[in-house]
Write a protein that holds these residues in place. Sequence first.
Motif, PDB file in Angstrom:
ATOM      1  N   THR A 146       0.853  -1.202   0.039  1.00 27.91           N
ATOM      2  CA  THR A 146       0.156  -0.105   0.076  1.00 27.91           C
ATOM      3  C   THR A 146       1.094   1.378  -0.067  1.00 27.91           C
ATOM      4  OG1 THR A 146      -0.089   0.071   2.325  1.00 27.91           O
ATOM      5  CG2 THR A 146      -1.952  -1.047   1.093  1.00 27.91           C
ATOM      6  N   ASN A 147       2.138   1.175  -0.430  1.00 27.63           N
ATOM      7  CA  ASN A 147       3.093   2.266  -0.548  1.00 27.63           C
ATOM      8  C   ASN A 147       3.050   2.583  -1.777  1.00 27.63           C
ATOM      9  OD1 ASN A 147       5.547   3.741  -0.869  1.00 27.63           O
ATOM     10  ND2 ASN A 147       5.934   3.051   1.331  1.00 27.63           N
ATOM     11  N   ALA A 148       2.950   3.807  -2.017  1.00 28.54           N
ATOM     12  CA  ALA A 148       2.833   4.330  -3.486  1.00 28.54           C
ATOM     13  C   ALA A 148       3.996   4.386  -4.012  1.00 28.54           C
ATOM     14  CB  ALA A 148       2.158   5.996  -3.702  1.00 28.54           C
ATOM     15  N   LYS A 149       5.098   4.872  -3.337  1.00 30.59           N
ATOM     16  CA  LYS A 149       6.630   4.785  -3.845  1.00 30.59           C
ATOM     17  C   LYS A 149       6.901   3.154  -4.500  1.00 30.59           C
ATOM     18  CE  LYS A 149       8.550   8.612  -1.533  1.00 30.59           C
ATOM     19  NZ  LYS A 149       9.568   9.169  -0.610  1.00 30.59           N
ATOM     20  N   PHE A 150       6.470   2.279  -3.779  1.00 29.49           N
ATOM     21  CA  PHE A 150       6.780   0.945  -4.059  1.00 29.49           C
ATOM     22  C   PHE A 150       6.232   0.490  -5.247  1.00 29.49           C
ATOM     23  CE2 PHE A 150       5.878  -3.613  -3.620  1.00 29.49           C
ATOM     24  CZ  PHE A 150       7.085  -4.165  -3.461  1.00 29.49           C
ATOM     25  N   ILE A 151       4.745   0.851  -5.484  1.00 29.04           N
ATOM     26  CA  ILE A 151       4.115   0.445  -6.555  1.00 29.04           C
ATOM     27  C   ILE A 151       4.605   1.164  -7.760  1.00 29.04           C
ATOM     28  CG2 ILE A 151       1.868   0.580  -7.577  1.00 29.04           C
ATOM     29  CD1 ILE A 151       0.434   0.585  -4.755  1.00 29.04           C
ATOM     30  N   ILE A 152       4.920   2.463  -7.521  1.00 29.84           N
ATOM     31  CA  ILE A 152       5.564   3.278  -8.732  1.00 29.84           C
ATOM     32  C   ILE A 152       6.855   2.742  -9.153  1.00 29.84           C
ATOM     33  CG2 ILE A 152       6.435   5.326  -9.476  1.00 29.84           C
ATOM     34  CD1 ILE A 152       4.473   6.711  -7.788  1.00 29.84           C
ATOM     35  N   CYS A 153       7.618   2.236  -8.364  1.00 27.17           N
ATOM     36  CA  CYS A 153       9.010   1.587  -8.715  1.00 27.17           C
ATOM     37  C   CYS A 153       8.800   0.462  -9.300  1.00 27.17           C
ATOM     38  CB  CYS A 153       9.946   1.890  -7.597  1.00 27.17           C
ATOM     39  SG  CYS A 153      10.503   3.573  -7.043  1.00 27.17           S
ATOM     40  N   LEU A 154       7.966  -0.407  -8.626  1.00 27.60           N
ATOM     41  CA  LEU A 154       7.781  -1.678  -9.146  1.00 27.60           C
ATOM     42  C   LEU A 154       7.262  -2.010 -10.440  1.00 27.60           C
ATOM     43  CD1 LEU A 154       8.252  -4.475  -7.822  1.00 27.60           C
ATOM     44  CD2 LEU A 154       5.790  -4.603  -7.160  1.00 27.60           C
ATOM     45  N   THR A 155       6.379  -0.873 -10.816  1.00 30.62           N
ATOM     46  CA  THR A 155       5.640  -0.766 -12.227  1.00 30.62           C
ATOM     47  C   THR A 155       6.772  -0.446 -13.038  1.00 30.62           C
ATOM     48  OG1 THR A 155       3.592  -0.182 -11.260  1.00 30.62           O
ATOM     49  CG2 THR A 155       3.704   0.501 -13.599  1.00 30.62           C
ATOM     50  N   PHE A 156       7.632   0.675 -12.797  1.00 29.86           N
ATOM     51  CA  PHE A 156       8.492   1.001 -13.711  1.00 29.86           C
ATOM     52  C   PHE A 156       9.549  -0.110 -14.108  1.00 29.86           C
ATOM     53  CE2 PHE A 156       8.969   5.891 -12.276  1.00 29.86           C
ATOM     54  CZ  PHE A 156       7.825   6.064 -12.993  1.00 29.86           C
ATOM     55  N   LEU A 157       9.755  -0.943 -13.249  1.00 31.48           N
ATOM     56  CA  LEU A 157      10.731  -2.028 -13.394  1.00 31.48           C
ATOM     57  C   LEU A 157       9.908  -2.976 -14.408  1.00 31.48           C
ATOM     58  CD1 LEU A 157      12.195  -3.289 -10.074  1.00 31.48           C
ATOM     59  CD2 LEU A 157      13.424  -2.138 -11.727  1.00 31.48           C
ATOM     60  N   PHE A 158       8.617  -3.140 -14.267  1.00 29.50           N
ATOM     61  CA  PHE A 158       7.805  -4.020 -15.250  1.00 29.50           C
ATOM     62  C   PHE A 158       7.826  -3.236 -16.526  1.00 29.50           C
ATOM     63  CE2 PHE A 158       3.375  -4.885 -16.834  1.00 29.50           C
ATOM     64  CZ  PHE A 158       3.580  -6.250 -17.116  1.00 29.50           C
ATOM     65  N   TYR A 159       7.429  -2.025 -16.501  1.00 23.36           N
ATOM     66  CA  TYR A 159       6.982  -1.497 -17.928  1.00 23.36           C
ATOM     67  C   TYR A 159       8.490  -1.161 -18.591  1.00 23.36           C
ATOM     68  CZ  TYR A 159       5.844   1.618 -21.477  1.00 23.36           C
ATOM     69  OH  TYR A 159       5.434   2.389 -22.794  1.00 23.36           O
ATOM     70  N   TYR A 160       9.231  -0.459 -17.925  1.00 18.30           N
ATOM     71  CA  TYR A 160      10.655  -0.064 -18.782  1.00 18.30           C
ATOM     72  C   TYR A 160      11.327  -1.286 -19.121  1.00 18.30           C
ATOM     73  CZ  TYR A 160       8.780   4.495 -17.936  1.00 18.30           C
ATOM     74  OH  TYR A 160       8.010   5.871 -18.304  1.00 18.30           O
ATOM     75  N   GLY A 161      11.572  -2.192 -18.042  1.00 19.30           N
ATOM     76  CA  GLY A 161      12.258  -3.371 -18.653  1.00 19.30           C
ATOM     77  C   GLY A 161      11.743  -3.952 -19.883  1.00 19.30           C
ATOM     78  N   PHE A 162      10.519  -4.085 -20.003  1.00 19.15           N
ATOM     79  CA  PHE A 162      10.099  -4.975 -21.195  1.00 19.15           C
ATOM     80  C   PHE A 162      10.117  -3.560 -22.295  1.00 19.15           C
ATOM     81  CE2 PHE A 162       6.643  -6.136 -24.242  1.00 19.15           C
ATOM     82  CZ  PHE A 162       6.890  -7.275 -24.182  1.00 19.15           C
ATOM     83  N   ASN A 163       9.864  -2.420 -21.971  1.00 16.96           N
ATOM     84  CA  ASN A 163      10.302  -1.494 -23.241  1.00 16.96           C
ATOM     85  C   ASN A 163      11.494  -1.424 -23.699  1.00 16.96           C
ATOM     86  OD1 ASN A 163       8.988   0.938 -24.501  1.00 16.96           O
ATOM     87  ND2 ASN A 163      10.755   1.793 -23.489  1.00 16.96           N
ATOM     88  N   ALA A 164      12.589  -1.407 -22.608  1.00 21.90           N
ATOM     89  CA  ALA A 164      14.118  -1.428 -23.443  1.00 21.90           C
ATOM     90  C   ALA A 164      14.283  -2.772 -24.330  1.00 21.90           C
ATOM     91  CB  ALA A 164      15.012  -1.474 -21.906  1.00 21.90           C
ATOM     92  N   PHE A 165      13.655  -3.959 -23.936  1.00 22.88           N
ATOM     93  CA  PHE A 165      13.690  -5.056 -24.647  1.00 22.88           C
ATOM     94  C   PHE A 165      13.060  -4.805 -25.751  1.00 22.88           C
ATOM     95  CE2 PHE A 165      11.189  -9.151 -25.957  1.00 22.88           C
ATOM     96  CZ  PHE A 165      12.245  -9.641 -26.275  1.00 22.88           C
ATOM     97  N   ILE A 166      11.933  -4.624 -26.043  1.00 26.22           N
ATOM     98  CA  ILE A 166      11.252  -4.228 -27.269  1.00 26.22           C
ATOM     99  C   ILE A 166      12.161  -3.020 -28.132  1.00 26.22           C
ATOM    100  CG2 ILE A 166       9.276  -3.177 -28.501  1.00 26.22           C
ATOM    101  CD1 ILE A 166       8.714  -5.911 -27.278  1.00 26.22           C
ATOM    102  N   GLU A 167      12.393  -2.029 -27.620  1.00 27.04           N
ATOM    103  CA  GLU A 167      13.247  -1.078 -28.189  1.00 27.04           C
ATOM    104  C   GLU A 167      14.496  -1.510 -28.918  1.00 27.04           C
ATOM    105  OE1 GLU A 167      12.002   1.716 -29.537  1.00 27.04           O
ATOM    106  OE2 GLU A 167      10.030   2.070 -28.165  1.00 27.04           O
ATOM    107  N   SER A 168      15.312  -2.336 -28.272  1.00 28.62           N
ATOM    108  CA  SER A 168      16.488  -2.892 -28.696  1.00 28.62           C
ATOM    109  C   SER A 168      16.356  -3.604 -30.031  1.00 28.62           C
ATOM    110  CB  SER A 168      16.922  -3.826 -27.640  1.00 28.62           C
ATOM    111  OG  SER A 168      16.089  -5.113 -27.576  1.00 28.62           O
ATOM    112  N   PHE A 169      15.238  -4.143 -30.450  1.00 25.78           N
ATOM    113  CA  PHE A 169      15.038  -4.551 -31.711  1.00 25.78           C
ATOM    114  C   PHE A 169      14.974  -3.585 -32.660  1.00 25.78           C
ATOM    115  CE2 PHE A 169      12.632  -7.968 -29.217  1.00 25.78           C
ATOM    116  CZ  PHE A 169      13.575  -9.053 -29.604  1.00 25.78           C
ATOM    117  N   ASN A 170      14.936  -2.295 -32.480  1.00 26.60           N
ATOM    118  CA  ASN A 170      14.823  -1.098 -33.474  1.00 26.60           C
ATOM    119  C   ASN A 170      16.236  -0.696 -33.747  1.00 26.60           C
ATOM    120  OD1 ASN A 170      12.106  -0.947 -34.483  1.00 26.60           O
ATOM    121  ND2 ASN A 170      11.564   0.466 -32.679  1.00 26.60           N
TER     122      ASN A 170
END
Length: 216
Positions: A146-170
């Motif tokens: 229920t910690n907003a900072k924890f949820i935000i950072c965890l979401t960043f790990l999830f989204y930007y980790g996948f985003n880096a993977f996708i963009e590397s193909f370009n």
Amino acid sequence: MHPFFIHVIFNHSILIAAVIGMFRFKYIISDFYPFLIFIWLGLFNDSLSLALILMHRSNTANSNISVFLELAVVLWMFFTWNKEKLKVYICLAITAVVVWLADNFFINSISENNSLFRVFYSFLILFLSIDNLNKLLFFENGRLLTNAKFIICLTFLFYYGFNAFIESFNIFHLGLSSNVLNMLWWMLSFVNLIANLLYALAVLWVPTKVKFILRY
């Protein structure tokens, strides 16, 4: 339903977090103002991109500008949470400006879908998120779920980790088939949906301002 409209719905799911943020803005602590701006910026760019696509115009230029502004706001947010590292964030901001200018005006054109900066800013956000998660895990006494900072950072790990993977193909131009590219596009869109819903949850858990009562 046409696949295009499914992607539009997934991308605009950030509207939920944006609306919640509008209603909660005057009640939450100022440490999370950059996060709300991050949400509203994302909604603005998604809406602008959709309008340009419907008018049969390219949305690459505004997207390249948006990712730069997005990183600037994220750096501001993390600095607000870690005020003792001003010099570090200034260096990161200067580096980001150099990489963005090089990617959009020297290596490529701003009217192209440039992935070099996107990979750079994804890894930068991942690094900052991991750093803040470590601090929360060691020093936070309350419930992390229920910690907003924890949820935000965890979401960043999830989204930007996948985003880096996708963009590397370009970046490496691997010549993937249209079916594979379409699959990756669907996966990123679905990841975006989950991230937007988690952002909405984070906005709900942002702490409110403390009310002071004067004693007479």
